[in-house]
Design a protein around this motif. Structure first.
Motif, short mmCIF file in Angstrom:
data_model
loop_
_atom_site.label_atom_id
_atom_site.label_comp_id
_atom_site.label_asym_id
_atom_site.label_seq_id
_atom_site.Cartn_x
_atom_site.Cartn_y
_atom_site.Cartn_z
N LEU A 71 0.81 -1.20 0.02
CA LEU A 71 0.08 0.09 -0.07
C LEU A 71 0.90 1.08 0.07
O LEU A 71 0.66 2.18 -0.92
CB LEU A 71 -1.02 0.14 1.25
CG LEU A 71 -1.84 1.26 1.47
CD1 LEU A 71 -2.84 1.37 0.12
CD2 LEU A 71 -2.51 0.98 2.55
N LYS A 72 1.87 1.37 0.78
CA LYS A 72 2.82 2.47 0.96
C LYS A 72 3.52 2.63 -0.34
O LYS A 72 3.78 3.80 -0.88
CB LYS A 72 3.78 2.11 1.99
CG LYS A 72 4.80 3.46 2.30
CD LYS A 72 5.72 3.04 3.41
CE LYS A 72 6.69 4.14 3.26
NZ LYS A 72 7.86 3.73 4.31
N ASN A 88 1.12 4.07 -2.90
CA ASN A 88 0.86 5.49 -2.58
C ASN A 88 2.17 6.33 -3.32
O ASN A 88 1.90 7.38 -3.81
CB ASN A 88 0.70 5.77 -1.25
CG ASN A 88 -0.57 5.17 -0.89
OD1 ASN A 88 -1.45 4.89 -1.82
ND2 ASN A 88 -0.79 4.86 0.52
N GLU A 89 3.26 5.86 -3.10
CA GLU A 89 4.66 6.45 -3.62
C GLU A 89 4.51 6.62 -5.03
O GLU A 89 4.70 7.54 -5.52
CB GLU A 89 5.85 5.67 -2.92
CG GLU A 89 5.93 5.87 -1.33
CD GLU A 89 7.32 5.13 -1.02
OE1 GLU A 89 7.81 4.53 -1.80
OE2 GLU A 89 7.32 5.12 0.04
N LYS A 111 1.85 6.28 -7.05
CA LYS A 111 0.62 7.17 -7.54
C LYS A 111 1.24 8.62 -7.40
O LYS A 111 0.88 9.50 -8.36
CB LYS A 111 -0.72 6.90 -6.69
CG LYS A 111 -1.64 7.66 -7.27
CD LYS A 111 -3.11 7.21 -6.58
CE LYS A 111 -3.19 7.48 -5.35
NZ LYS A 111 -4.63 7.05 -4.78
N LEU A 112 1.87 8.95 -6.03
CA LEU A 112 2.20 10.46 -6.19
C LEU A 112 3.22 10.80 -7.02
O LEU A 112 3.42 11.85 -7.44
CB LEU A 112 3.23 10.51 -4.80
CG LEU A 112 2.17 10.86 -3.61
CD1 LEU A 112 2.87 10.75 -2.24
CD2 LEU A 112 1.12 12.01 -3.72
N ALA A 163 1.62 1.71 -9.42
CA ALA A 163 0.91 2.03 -8.33
C ALA A 163 -0.61 0.77 -8.17
O ALA A 163 -0.70 0.15 -7.21
CB ALA A 163 0.25 3.29 -8.26
N TYR A 204 -0.98 -2.09 -5.61
CA TYR A 204 -2.38 -2.36 -4.83
C TYR A 204 -2.69 -3.55 -5.18
O TYR A 204 -3.39 -4.22 -4.00
CB TYR A 204 -3.33 -0.99 -5.35
CG TYR A 204 -2.97 0.24 -5.09
CD1 TYR A 204 -2.34 0.52 -3.83
CD2 TYR A 204 -3.08 1.34 -5.89
CE1 TYR A 204 -2.12 1.87 -3.28
CE2 TYR A 204 -2.83 2.65 -5.39
CZ TYR A 204 -2.27 2.80 -4.21
OH TYR A 204 -1.89 4.30 -3.89
N GLU A 210 -9.58 1.25 2.60
CA GLU A 210 -8.33 2.16 1.97
C GLU A 210 -7.51 1.75 0.68
O GLU A 210 -7.66 2.45 -0.13
CB GLU A 210 -7.41 2.43 3.15
CG GLU A 210 -6.35 3.59 2.71
CD GLU A 210 -5.28 3.66 3.85
OE1 GLU A 210 -4.34 4.46 3.53
OE2 GLU A 210 -5.26 2.82 4.78
N SER A 259 -7.92 3.22 -2.83
CA SER A 259 -6.72 3.56 -3.70
C SER A 259 -6.57 3.27 -4.82
O SER A 259 -6.35 3.79 -6.02
CB SER A 259 -5.52 3.33 -2.83
OG SER A 259 -5.47 3.92 -1.61
N THR A 282 -6.81 5.00 -8.66
CA THR A 282 -5.67 4.53 -9.65
C THR A 282 -6.28 4.36 -11.04
O THR A 282 -5.86 4.98 -12.06
CB THR A 282 -4.68 3.88 -9.22
OG1 THR A 282 -4.17 4.18 -7.87
CG2 THR A 282 -3.56 3.46 -9.97
#
Length: 136
Positions: free
Chosen positions: A39-40, A43-44, A46-47, A54, A58, A70, A74, A78
């Motif tokens: 997940l982390k 998120n990185e 996706k940013l 991403a 996921y 969550e 996410s 995406t």
């Protein structure tokens, strides 16, 4: 002699049960850790606007915790960013079954329905949105 063998067998069985219990608890904790790791990482990515990467992270996290809201949100976000509206819509619909009054979900469903030219669905989700009377 039989009584001694029976006691040894009982101790061995209890040891096996304890070992199995410990392994099961370790497995549960490692699954949660793996899910959070992916997940982390997702998120990185996706940013950094690496949406396909991403998405893959996921999906990897979903193997460990398939019902994590969550994580599902996410992934759906995406998909939406990649214009994969059908995939995003399916996930949002899955989540909205458990959260029928979530404004963010309803707004996402309304926008995706509008983009997919599903006018009746867009209107339906728009009507379910709570009206914000404080800003009027």
């Amino acid at each position: 002699m039989n009584e001694v063998c029976y006691n040894i067998d009982m101790r061995i069985n209890k040891s096996y049960l304890l070992l199995i219990g410990l392994l099961a608890s370790v497995e549960l904790f490692s699954q949660a850790d793996s899910s959070q790791f992916y997940l982390k990482k997702g998120n990185e990515e996706k940013l950094g606007k690496r949406y396909r990467s991403a998405e893959l992270n996921y999906l990897s996290a979903l193997r460990f915790t398939p019902d994590d809201k969550e994580l599902l949100m996410s992934l759906a976000d995406t998909y939406k960013l990649q214009y994969k509206y059908n995939d995003a819509r399916e996930i949002y619909l899955k989540i909205v079954k458990t959260n029928p009054s979530d404004a963010v979900l309803l707004q996402n469903l309304m926008l995706i329905s509008f983009n997919m030219k599903k006018w009746n669905d867009a209107i339906q989700y728009g009507e379910k949105l709570p009206s914000d009377r404080s800003s009027a």
